[in-house]
Design an enzyme around this catalytic site. Sequence first.
Site, PDB file in Angstrom:
ATOM      1  N   TRP A   1       0.862  -1.192   0.000  1.00  0.00           N
ATOM      2  CA  TRP A   1       0.000   0.000   0.000  1.00  0.00           C
ATOM      3  C   TRP A   1       0.897   1.241   0.000  1.00  0.00           C
ATOM      4  CZ3 TRP A   1      -1.991   2.670   4.880  1.00  0.00           C
ATOM      5  CH2 TRP A   1      -2.945   3.647   4.566  1.00  0.00           C
TER       6      TRP A   1
ATOM      7  N   ASP B   1      -0.868  -5.881   9.192  1.00  0.00           N
ATOM      8  CA  ASP B   1      -1.850  -4.876   8.799  1.00  0.00           C
ATOM      9  C   ASP B   1      -3.127  -5.608   8.391  1.00  0.00           C
ATOM     10  OD1 ASP B   1      -3.429  -2.980   7.569  1.00  0.00           O
ATOM     11  OD2 ASP B   1      -1.755  -1.930   6.642  1.00  0.00           O
TER      12      ASP B   1
ATOM     13  N   LYS C   1     -13.315  -0.573   5.922  1.00  0.00           N
ATOM     14  CA  LYS C   1     -13.909  -1.307   4.795  1.00  0.00           C
ATOM     15  C   LYS C   1     -14.993  -2.274   5.265  1.00  0.00           C
ATOM     16  CE  LYS C   1     -10.307   0.627   3.249  1.00  0.00           C
ATOM     17  NZ  LYS C   1      -9.549   1.119   2.172  1.00  0.00           N
TER      18      LYS C   1
HETATM   19  C1  LIG Z   1      -3.441  -2.147   3.527  1.00  0.00           C
HETATM   20  C2  LIG Z   1      -4.090  -0.979   4.186  1.00  0.00           C
HETATM   21  N1  LIG Z   1      -3.749  -0.659   5.421  1.00  0.00           N
HETATM   22  C3  LIG Z   1      -4.301   0.388   6.057  1.00  0.00           C
HETATM   23  C4  LIG Z   1      -5.243   1.169   5.443  1.00  0.00           C
HETATM   24  C5  LIG Z   1      -5.782   2.359   6.189  1.00  0.00           C
HETATM   25  O1  LIG Z   1      -7.085   2.279   6.513  1.00  0.00           O
HETATM   26  P1  LIG Z   1      -7.877   3.493   7.167  1.00  0.00           P
HETATM   27  O2  LIG Z   1      -8.655   4.127   6.080  1.00  0.00           O
HETATM   28  O3  LIG Z   1      -8.717   2.833   8.211  1.00  0.00           O
HETATM   29  O4  LIG Z   1      -6.897   4.441   7.769  1.00  0.00           O
HETATM   30  C6  LIG Z   1      -5.632   0.881   4.140  1.00  0.00           C
HETATM   31  C7  LIG Z   1      -6.621   1.724   3.459  1.00  0.00           C
HETATM   32  O5  LIG Z   1      -6.757   1.768   2.283  1.00  0.00           O
HETATM   33  C8  LIG Z   1      -5.042  -0.224   3.503  1.00  0.00           C
HETATM   34  O6  LIG Z   1      -5.381  -0.561   2.253  1.00  0.00           O
END
Ligand SMILES: Cc1ncc(COP(=O)(O)O)c(C=O)c1O
Length: 397
Positions: free
Chosen positions: A130, A211, A246
Site C-alpha cells: 500500500w 496490517d 472497509k
Molecule cells: C493495507 C491498508 N492498510 C491500512 C489502510 C488504512 O485504513 P484506514 O482508512 O482505516 O486508515 C488501508 C486503506 O486503504 C489499507 O489498504
Amino acid sequence: MFDTLPMAPPDSILGLTEAFKKDPNPKKINLGAGVYKDEQGNTPILASVKEAERRLLATEQNKGYLPIEGHVEYDARVQELLFGPGHEILASTRAVTAQTPGGTGSLRVASDFLKKHFPMARLWHSKPTWANHGAIFSAAGIKVEVYPYLDASGRVLDFAAMKAGLAQIPAGDVVLLHACCHNPTGIDPTLDQWKQLAELVHERKLLPLVDFAYQGFGDGLEQDAAGLRELARPGKDLLVCSSFSKNFGLYGERVGALTIVAGNADAAERALSQVRISIRTNYSNPPTHGAAIVAMVLSDPQLRKQWEGELAAMRERIHKMRRLFVATMKSKAPQHDFSFLSSQKGMFSFSGLTNMQVDELRAKHAVYVVGNGGRINVAGMTEANMGPLCDAVAAVL
Ligand SMILES: Cc1ncc(COP(=O)(O)O)c(C=O)c1O
C-alpha cells in the site's frame, strides 16, 4: 514565511479521486480509490451500522472523552475478532488494544512506539505494498526496507524469494505483513505458506506487524484471520493494526485499533503504558462514535448476524465482479488472459496495465486506475459498467 514553500505532489491515490470527481464525462469509471461500491456504484451505509447509530442516538448520555486507549468494550471485541473467543492470548491477557483513528492512525501510533523504544529497528514491507506504508513509517523516522513478493509476471507470489528475503533480515527488525487481501496485488500466502512464514519470522526473532484492513473481504472473518493466528504463537510478540473502514463501511468515522501482543501480561501492560504517551501527545484520545458502533454491532447477537450477512454480500459481489471481468475480457480480447484475477482476494488486483495504458484509459475512456502496476479496485466494477470498461481495457491493450 510560507511564500517559498515548495508545492507537494498530490497523494497518488486520493489525488486520483479528486481528478475523478472533476471529470465531467457521465460515463466515467473509478477503479482507483480503495472504497467499496455496490451494484449501483454507491458506497452504502450498512443497515447494521444504521441501526446501531439509531440505538446510540436514543441512549447516549454524554459526549465526554474516551480513555486514552479508547472504548473499553470495543478494544475487547477487536481482540476477539482477531484471535477468536477463548484464544490463549485473550485468556492470558497478554494482548492490549488501543483504539486509533483508522488503520492509518494505528500504523502511525505503532511506528511512533517502535521508533521511541527500538530506535535501531528497521521496517520491512513487501514490494509492492500500500502506497502509504513506507511514508507512515518514514515519517516517524524509521528506516524502511523492502522484501520481494511477486514473481516477474507480477501475477504470482514468489514465495521462495519472499522467504529468502525475510531470512536476510537481522533479528529485532520489524516485518510488515498483510493479514489478507494484500493491497495492491490481491495475492495472499496460502495457509501452509503462513505456517512457514510464522516459523521463519519467530526463528529469526523478527517482530511481525500485521496490517489487517480487510478482515472478511477475502474468504470470511475466520478464514481471513488464519494467517495472523499462525503468527500468534505462545510467548511471541506481535503487533496488529486493524481498520474497520472497509468491513463496516465506516471510512470517515476513522475506526481502527493497535493491538500489541507481548510475551506475558506484565509486558503487555508496560507496552500499553508507552502507547498511551504516544496517543496523549498526538491526538489525546480517539473519537467515540465509530468505535461505539463497532462495539455495539459486535456485542449484539442480532446486529452481529446482520453485519456478517452484509459483509458476506460485499465479499460475494467482489468475487462475482472478478469472474465477470475475466469472462468479459475473454470475449472482448481473447488473446489476453486475465484469469489470474479470479483467484485473487479482496478489492484490489494488479491488472498488469502499463503506466502508458493507465494514462490512456484515463485520457480517452475516463477510466481511473492507479499507475505502477495498474492497481484496480474490483469493487468499482458493476454489471452495468462492465461492458464499456472491458471495451476500454481491450482498446488500450
Ligand atoms: C493495507 C491498508 N492498510 C491500512 C489502510 C488504512 O485504513 P484506514 O482508512 O482505516 O486508515 C488501508 C486503506 O486503504 C489499507 O489498504
